[in-house]
Design a protein around this motif. Structure first.
Motif, PDB file in Angstrom:
ATOM      1  N   LYS A 224      67.782  29.060  -3.541  1.00 16.05           N
ATOM      2  CA  LYS A 224      68.400  27.544  -3.191  1.00 16.05           C
ATOM      3  C   LYS A 224      68.691  26.959  -4.444  1.00 16.05           C
ATOM      4  O   LYS A 224      68.161  27.007  -5.328  1.00 16.05           O
ATOM      5  CB  LYS A 224      67.089  26.684  -2.294  1.00 16.05           C
ATOM      6  CG  LYS A 224      66.649  27.329  -1.074  1.00 16.05           C
ATOM      7  CD  LYS A 224      65.742  26.408  -0.579  1.00 16.05           C
ATOM      8  CE  LYS A 224      64.996  26.791   0.719  1.00 16.05           C
ATOM      9  NZ  LYS A 224      64.062  26.001   1.482  1.00 16.05           N
ATOM     10  N   PRO A 225      69.754  26.111  -4.238  1.00 22.49           N
ATOM     11  CA  PRO A 225      70.398  25.925  -2.829  1.00 22.49           C
ATOM     12  C   PRO A 225      71.525  27.111  -2.886  1.00 22.49           C
ATOM     13  O   PRO A 225      72.223  27.288  -3.774  1.00 22.49           O
ATOM     14  CB  PRO A 225      71.189  24.432  -3.216  1.00 22.49           C
ATOM     15  CG  PRO A 225      71.374  24.309  -4.636  1.00 22.49           C
ATOM     16  CD  PRO A 225      70.237  25.012  -5.170  1.00 22.49           C
ATOM     17  N   GLY A 226      71.722  27.675  -1.717  1.00 26.32           N
ATOM     18  CA  GLY A 226      72.781  28.662  -1.326  1.00 26.32           C
ATOM     19  C   GLY A 226      74.040  28.086  -0.951  1.00 26.32           C
ATOM     20  O   GLY A 226      73.863  27.280  -0.110  1.00 26.32           O
TER      21      GLY A 226
ATOM     22  N   GLY B 294      63.747  32.183   1.357  1.00 27.85           N
ATOM     23  CA  GLY B 294      64.376  31.246   0.733  1.00 27.85           C
ATOM     24  C   GLY B 294      63.534  30.481  -0.321  1.00 27.85           C
ATOM     25  O   GLY B 294      62.410  30.160  -0.048  1.00 27.85           O
ATOM     26  N   THR B 295      63.991  30.553  -1.558  1.00 29.33           N
ATOM     27  CA  THR B 295      63.138  29.768  -2.470  1.00 29.33           C
ATOM     28  C   THR B 295      64.076  28.995  -3.587  1.00 29.33           C
ATOM     29  O   THR B 295      65.027  29.505  -3.971  1.00 29.33           O
ATOM     30  CB  THR B 295      62.258  30.903  -3.234  1.00 29.33           C
ATOM     31  OG1 THR B 295      61.675  30.377  -4.361  1.00 29.33           O
ATOM     32  CG2 THR B 295      63.072  31.957  -3.742  1.00 29.33           C
ATOM     33  N   GLY B 296      63.290  27.956  -3.830  1.00 29.62           N
ATOM     34  CA  GLY B 296      63.972  27.355  -4.871  1.00 29.62           C
ATOM     35  C   GLY B 296      63.483  27.696  -6.588  1.00 29.62           C
ATOM     36  O   GLY B 296      63.896  26.829  -7.413  1.00 29.62           O
TER      37      GLY B 296
ATOM     38  N   ILE C 114      65.572  36.161  10.717  1.00 28.97           N
ATOM     39  CA  ILE C 114      64.654  35.131  10.498  1.00 28.97           C
ATOM     40  C   ILE C 114      64.809  34.550   8.909  1.00 28.97           C
ATOM     41  O   ILE C 114      64.587  35.417   8.168  1.00 28.97           O
ATOM     42  CB  ILE C 114      63.226  35.327  10.632  1.00 28.97           C
ATOM     43  CG1 ILE C 114      62.733  36.165  11.842  1.00 28.97           C
ATOM     44  CG2 ILE C 114      62.249  34.118  10.494  1.00 28.97           C
ATOM     45  CD1 ILE C 114      63.386  35.178  13.196  1.00 28.97           C
ATOM     46  N   PHE C 115      65.269  33.422   8.754  1.00 32.46           N
ATOM     47  CA  PHE C 115      65.351  32.759   7.534  1.00 32.46           C
ATOM     48  C   PHE C 115      64.039  32.111   7.147  1.00 32.46           C
ATOM     49  O   PHE C 115      63.550  30.885   8.019  1.00 32.46           O
ATOM     50  CB  PHE C 115      66.355  31.675   7.142  1.00 32.46           C
ATOM     51  CG  PHE C 115      67.644  32.386   6.965  1.00 32.46           C
ATOM     52  CD1 PHE C 115      67.977  32.663   5.570  1.00 32.46           C
ATOM     53  CD2 PHE C 115      68.625  32.892   7.950  1.00 32.46           C
ATOM     54  CE1 PHE C 115      69.353  33.218   5.339  1.00 32.46           C
ATOM     55  CE2 PHE C 115      69.571  33.424   7.567  1.00 32.46           C
ATOM     56  CZ  PHE C 115      70.186  33.579   6.062  1.00 32.46           C
ATOM     57  N   LEU C 116      63.246  32.436   6.367  1.00 30.78           N
ATOM     58  CA  LEU C 116      61.826  31.801   6.004  1.00 30.78           C
ATOM     59  C   LEU C 116      61.755  30.946   4.662  1.00 30.78           C
ATOM     60  O   LEU C 116      62.178  31.582   3.649  1.00 30.78           O
ATOM     61  CB  LEU C 116      60.878  32.962   6.028  1.00 30.78           C
ATOM     62  CG  LEU C 116      60.433  33.551   7.224  1.00 30.78           C
ATOM     63  CD1 LEU C 116      59.542  34.806   7.040  1.00 30.78           C
ATOM     64  CD2 LEU C 116      59.698  32.743   8.138  1.00 30.78           C
ATOM     65  N   ASP C 117      61.216  30.011   4.781  1.00 31.21           N
ATOM     66  CA  ASP C 117      61.170  29.130   3.339  1.00 31.21           C
ATOM     67  C   ASP C 117      59.844  29.777   2.834  1.00 31.21           C
ATOM     68  O   ASP C 117      59.073  30.080   3.234  1.00 31.21           O
ATOM     69  CB  ASP C 117      61.049  27.485   3.618  1.00 31.21           C
ATOM     70  CG  ASP C 117      60.979  26.598   2.269  1.00 31.21           C
ATOM     71  OD1 ASP C 117      61.707  27.315   1.346  1.00 31.21           O
ATOM     72  OD2 ASP C 117      60.207  26.052   2.265  1.00 31.21           O
ATOM     73  N   TRP C 118      59.722  29.726   1.340  1.00 31.43           N
ATOM     74  CA  TRP C 118      58.729  30.289   0.785  1.00 31.43           C
ATOM     75  C   TRP C 118      57.571  29.174   0.700  1.00 31.43           C
ATOM     76  O   TRP C 118      56.248  29.467   1.238  1.00 31.43           O
ATOM     77  CB  TRP C 118      59.010  30.489  -0.603  1.00 31.43           C
ATOM     78  CG  TRP C 118      58.101  31.163  -1.520  1.00 31.43           C
ATOM     79  CD1 TRP C 118      56.838  31.954  -1.166  1.00 31.43           C
ATOM     80  CD2 TRP C 118      57.279  30.930  -2.663  1.00 31.43           C
ATOM     81  NE1 TRP C 118      56.111  32.360  -1.907  1.00 31.43           N
ATOM     82  CE2 TRP C 118      56.410  31.412  -3.104  1.00 31.43           C
ATOM     83  CE3 TRP C 118      58.193  29.917  -3.689  1.00 31.43           C
ATOM     84  CZ2 TRP C 118      55.883  31.389  -4.366  1.00 31.43           C
ATOM     85  CZ3 TRP C 118      57.420  29.725  -4.891  1.00 31.43           C
ATOM     86  CH2 TRP C 118      56.022  30.552  -5.296  1.00 31.43           C
TER      87      TRP C 118
ATOM     88  N   MET D 233      75.365  38.793  -4.057  1.00 30.35           N
ATOM     89  CA  MET D 233      74.117  38.703  -3.362  1.00 30.35           C
ATOM     90  C   MET D 233      73.177  37.849  -4.217  1.00 30.35           C
ATOM     91  O   MET D 233      73.344  37.580  -5.499  1.00 30.35           O
ATOM     92  CB  MET D 233      73.356  40.103  -3.154  1.00 30.35           C
ATOM     93  CG  MET D 233      74.278  41.161  -2.460  1.00 30.35           C
ATOM     94  SD  MET D 233      74.667  40.128  -0.865  1.00 30.35           S
ATOM     95  CE  MET D 233      72.947  40.081  -0.096  1.00 30.35           C
ATOM     96  N   ALA D 234      72.347  36.919  -3.646  1.00 31.09           N
ATOM     97  CA  ALA D 234      71.507  36.142  -4.103  1.00 31.09           C
ATOM     98  C   ALA D 234      70.758  36.659  -5.400  1.00 31.09           C
ATOM     99  O   ALA D 234      70.528  36.048  -6.562  1.00 31.09           O
ATOM    100  CB  ALA D 234      70.397  35.368  -3.189  1.00 31.09           C
ATOM    101  N   ASN D 235      70.043  37.924  -5.240  1.00 33.35           N
ATOM    102  CA  ASN D 235      69.241  38.366  -6.349  1.00 33.35           C
ATOM    103  C   ASN D 235      69.996  38.859  -7.330  1.00 33.35           C
ATOM    104  O   ASN D 235      69.826  38.599  -8.748  1.00 33.35           O
ATOM    105  CB  ASN D 235      68.306  39.649  -5.702  1.00 33.35           C
ATOM    106  CG  ASN D 235      69.082  40.521  -5.090  1.00 33.35           C
ATOM    107  OD1 ASN D 235      70.465  40.371  -4.643  1.00 33.35           O
ATOM    108  ND2 ASN D 235      68.790  42.042  -5.057  1.00 33.35           N
TER     109      ASN D 235
END
Length: 636
Positions: free
Chosen positions: A250-252, A227-229, A195-199, A376-378
């Motif tokens: 974001k944006p990824g 997902g967070t911008g 599940i991709f969840l927007d914050w 990775m994003a982090n």
């Protein structure tokens, strides 16, 4: 991008295009609500050499009577709520002039209370490139994914990216809809895997939705990604407490999204290329940045050699710092236009060094580019939070490196950048190989095509890297094990991380994947027993690979041998003087000169001292190399 279009790569003056877009985006930001404001940037292909760029906002809009005047100098339109002013003085006038100079047109579509869309068209040169297609392992293809985001554009873009990666995707606009979709999928026997969840979503935000999902009576709880911008620290903390497995800032990019999925699903990356496209090395002319001064911060000898070879080939001047502290020292002595910063180094790592650099006002605009095998994003978010401008993945792709240099280094020449002769990487490799007699031996576990691509077809350099791999990496598995036995997990993780990047550079893909698994196991603080189950097969495969390299590669190359009778004394003196000057100035070109003329230095220094001199050069100990060269007569 309009995903329905087959958008070919285009070539133009990147600086002009960027400035136009930045002006339009800044203008949109000023006229949207700080809480509920939304801005969309889209690029659509009009023809083979024409694109249309649109920047839309949901601000107060502009009345029709002002549309013709908006691009005049110093013309301003007050918003209806008097919150701020539409237009940026000379900004819109600059946009019109710049667009006209690249053969395009510019306009506006707007109504009061209905937002605005500023657009421009541009005639661009058409380039060629091979597009990356991201494919997971066979058993991961077709996995079901749910995208939850209240922003329609974000849902569409992410859904289409995931679909192109062979996943089955569904998308909803709220947490409530997500819960209903998850229940239905579970009851129908087709549950979601991720599940991709927007914050930030109205009603029920991403964190709240994640907590609720975990309370549902499901056969299995799906993996969840936030997902967070914003990238704020509290988001990471809340997401971890809610059981989310990763953060996507974001944006990824497609590669970041793919790597995030492979992380949560436990798969391996399998990047492939579309077969119907040609691959190009570099489109832009690197003459625009020729002579630029770059500081390379890297602690590993093989990575140093690889990066310096690519950079000097591009015509830039490179200085080397072996850790973050050395980089700070050199920045205080010399002036640089860009810093390439490795992340994991002894004494001072890349993050710490970047933070220290940004503390000094004079370095506020100095571009710092991270070089990291952790994409990775982090990990990328940490780089940006430390004040870095961009990142380059390891193993380094030459086209990505050169593209980032062109993006961040100000051109040294004026006017539009000219295109290079467009040749595929296959052509580059074939031409380079044809100049050198003999073939690279086929070695089990070595993807020589990939290795040659990374060094832009330089066969002699590639063979040299393989020989250095034998010397510098032979003890890596043993060093990792010893570090673990003494409880020094930090060193063990660094060794595995370095091995991952170096294996990737030469094309040892199987070893690269195994080293990555070891690094992750150590980073996740797994038990020594679990790490050993990965380390043992890696040690065996590594030893076999080293043995194959030793058997396949000759002990000497033709450049090592010089006929004494043919040695030109005058040339030898000139070569020595040139190298002495380079060494005295800590110039990385010293390595290149040494390689080209090492037969001369072998003859001048003799067998006894040549080995010490070669080692000093290869380890960038220019002070020691200079001392040996200056005292050559006394030594002999």
């Amino acid at each position: 991008f309009d995903q329905s279009d087959d958008i070919a790569p285009f070539v133009s003056d990147a600086d002009i295009i960027q400035r136009i877009c930045q002006n339009l985006i800044d203008n949109a930001v000023k006229c949207t609500d700080e809480i509920n404001g939304k801005i969309n940037v889209s690029i659509k292909k009009i023809s083979d050499e024409k694109v249309k760029v649109s920047v839309s906002d949901n601000g107060h809009g502009i009345a029709p009577e002002y549309h013709e005047k908006i691009f005049n100098k110093f013309f301003q339109v007050e918003s209806h709520k008097q919150r701020n002013v539409r237009s940026t003085g000379l900004g819109m006038a600059f946009c019109r002039l710049a667009v006209e100079n690249i053969g395009g047109s510019i306009g506006i579509e707007s109504e009061v209370y209905k937002g605005s869309t500023f657009w421009f068209t541009a005639h661009l040169g058409k380039g060629i490139a091979k597009t990356k297609k991201f494919l997971p392992d066979i058993d991961l293809r077709g996995r079901r994914i749910l995208v939850v985001d209240d922003n329609k554009v974000s849902r569409i873009v992410l859904s289409e990216m995931l679909t192109s990666m062979t996943f089955v995707v569904n998308a909803v606009a709220s947490g409530k809809e997500a819960l209903e979709s998850i229940r239905f999928a579970n009851e129908s026997g087709k549950p979601y895997d991720v599940i991709f969840l927007d914050w930030q979503m109205p009603g029920m935000n991403g964190i709240e939705t994640a907590y609720t999902i975990r309370k549902l009576p499901l056969n299995a709880i799906p993996s969840m990604v936030m997902g967070t911008g914003y990238g704020r620290e509290e988001v990471f903390k809340e997401a971890s407490m809610a059981g989310l497995e990763d953060i996507l800032v974001k944006p990824g990019s497609a590669s970041m999204i793919f790597d995030t999925l492979m992380h949560v699903l436990g798969g391996n990356s399998e990047e492939k290329m579309y077969e119907n496209q040609d691959e190009t090395p570099l489109i832009e002319n690197l003459d625009a940045i020729k002579g630029a001064s770059i500081l390379l911060t890297e602690d590993n000898e093989l990575n140093q050699q690889y990066a310096i070879e690519l950079l000097t080939d591009a015509g830039v001047n490179v200085d080397l710092a072996i850790n973050g502290q050395k980089a700070l020292d050199m920045l205080n002595k010399y002036s640089y236009e860009l810093v390439l910063m490795d992340m994991q180094m002894p004494v001072m790592d890349g993050i710490s060094a970047a933070l220290e650099i940004r503390k000094q006002e004079r370095f506020k605009d100095l571009p710092i580019l991270a070089m990291t095998a952790n994409v990775m994003a982090n990990d990328i978010e940490k780089c940006y939070k430390a004040g870095m401008n961009d990142h380059i993945g390891k193993p380094i792709d030459p086209d990505e490196l050169f593209g980032k240099l062109l993006k961040w280094i100000k051109p040294h020449t004026t006017g539009l950048v000219q295109k290079l002769e467009q040749k595929s990487s296959a052509d580059v490799i074939e031409e380079a190989s044809a100049k050198i007699q003999g073939d690279i031996p086929l070695i089990d576990g070595l993807n020589t095509s990939l290795g040659l691509k990374r060094v832009r077809g330089k066969k002699a350099f590639y063979i040299d890297m393989l020989k250095k791999f034998i010397v510098n990496q032979a003890e890596t598995p043993l060093q990792i094990r010893r570090s673990l036995e003494t409880g020094d997990k930090a060193t063990a993780e660094l060794l595995a991380h370095t091995a991952k990047g170096i294996n990737g550079n030469i094309g040892a893909t199987e070893l690269q994947i195994m080293a990555a698994d070891i690094e992750k196991a150590i980073k996740d603080n797994q038990s020594i027993i679990n790490i050993e189950t990965i380390l043992v097969p890696y040690t065996e495969a590594h030893a076999k690979f080293i043995a194959l390299l030793k058997d396949a590669l000759p002990s000497k190359t033709q450049t090592d041998i010089v006929d004494t009778n043919q040695l030109d004394a005058a040339k030898a003196v000139e070569v020595c003087r040139n190298l002495e000057d380079l060494l005295a100035n800590d110039d990385s070109l010293s390595v290149k000169i040494f390689k080209e003329e090492q037969g001369v230095f072998r003859e001048l220094l003799g067998t006894k001292h040549f080995g010490t001199f070669e080692k000093a050069i290869n380890q960038f100990d220019f002070e020691k190399a200079l001392e040996i060269l200056k005292n050559r007569d006394r030594l002999i």
